[in-house]
Design a protein around this motif. Sequence first.
Motif, short mmCIF file in Angstrom:
data_model
loop_
_atom_site.label_atom_id
_atom_site.label_comp_id
_atom_site.label_asym_id
_atom_site.label_seq_id
_atom_site.Cartn_x
_atom_site.Cartn_y
_atom_site.Cartn_z
N PHE A 210 13.20 73.45 39.02
CA PHE A 210 13.64 73.44 40.41
C PHE A 210 12.56 72.82 41.30
O PHE A 210 11.40 73.19 41.24
N ARG B 162 9.87 77.94 38.79
CA ARG B 162 9.97 76.48 39.02
C ARG B 162 9.69 75.72 37.72
O ARG B 162 10.40 74.76 37.38
N VAL C 123 20.37 73.01 36.14
CA VAL C 123 19.57 72.05 36.89
C VAL C 123 18.45 71.58 35.97
O VAL C 123 17.58 72.35 35.60
N GLY D 246 19.28 72.58 48.34
CA GLY D 246 18.08 72.72 47.53
C GLY D 246 17.14 73.79 48.03
O GLY D 246 15.93 73.70 47.87
N THR E 243 12.66 76.27 35.17
CA THR E 243 13.97 75.74 35.56
C THR E 243 13.93 74.29 36.01
O THR E 243 14.97 73.63 36.06
N ILE F 152 19.34 79.24 41.92
CA ILE F 152 19.07 77.88 41.42
C ILE F 152 20.21 77.41 40.53
O ILE F 152 20.69 76.27 40.65
N TRP G 234 17.16 82.67 33.04
CA TRP G 234 17.69 81.36 33.46
C TRP G 234 18.88 80.96 32.59
O TRP G 234 19.92 80.51 33.10
N GLY H 165 16.36 67.58 38.50
CA GLY H 165 17.04 68.15 39.65
C GLY H 165 18.53 67.87 39.68
O GLY H 165 19.19 68.14 40.67
#
Length: 332
Positions: free
Chosen positions: A233, A228, A292, A173, A231, A166, A281, A296
């Motif tokens: 993402f 998710r 990110v 993506g 982050t 990521i 992360w 996004g």
Amino acid sequence: MRAVVVGSTGFVGGHVRTGLARRGWHVAALDRSSLPDGDIVRALAGMIAVSPPDLVVNCTGATSGSRTALYRSNADLARDLACAVAAAGRRPRLVHIGSAAEYGAASGSRPCAEVDEAIPLTDYGRSKLEGTRRVLAAVPSATVLRATTVIGAGCGGFVGAVCRQIAAGAPDGTVAVGSLAAARDLVDVDDLVAAVDSVARAPAVHGGIYNVGTGVAVELDLVVARVRAVTGFRGRVVTGRVPGSGRSAAVVSQCSDIGKIARDVGWAPVTPLDASIRAVWDQACASTRTHVDRGGRACPSHSSPVPTAGSAVPPRSGWPTAATTSSSPHGG
């Protein structure tokens, strides 16, 4: 209190070195890369003879390679280091970092306990189990910490791989992972360091095996959901494109009973899963210099870089300086 951390360039070893220093230990690091002849066993014996430490922590080991290579790193070297400790006139306390892979798979819904029969399913698990047996045979007073899946800044494995993909701006993506049909007991590396410190200081601990984990198995699809959330993402996660880890792919569920270490030394994990993922992360972002955000977009990382496993610990006086830098490529 003086400690020698053997194998401190690895993920676990680096955190043990810096973490013990933060907890007041005078830490020396020992590894093959800092030695002209690479003889880490002889170097440890020399350090103990010149200025005996209070503690030796063995973080050496290999997680992949041939069966012969795994046994050489995880069993033979563990035995030889333990024998160096055993031969000391004033024997330091020895803590050996083992692995929950020594158990094999958890039995049904019951977490693995130290008294359970160990039936490892992989060469990695078998080599770690043999290492545990050899360490305890050489130094019966040694403490083996059987750690579950350890995560934190700089880790590899499932969480590390996903976060790095990521942070690098996964193509289209998309993040590729292996099967999510597994569950893992994920313990933060700082909690493992706290366990090392706790057993090393506990006068009532006279050796043996202690599990270090959380006592909870988290399904990997839920781990992805937490990644998710941390982050931001919003891309696709595609399963089945990455082969499983050779050290744990055969283990569907991993979970350890941590009641013994809680009773004996009062240790318990305190780091929430999201905080562990955040550390992974942040380190991934520091390595790639991108982040990110929750929209996004790729942008400069806003996170403060997390010290890597090899971050320097300022040496202190009164300790042999020949071994105060870095460590082994097999650490952790």
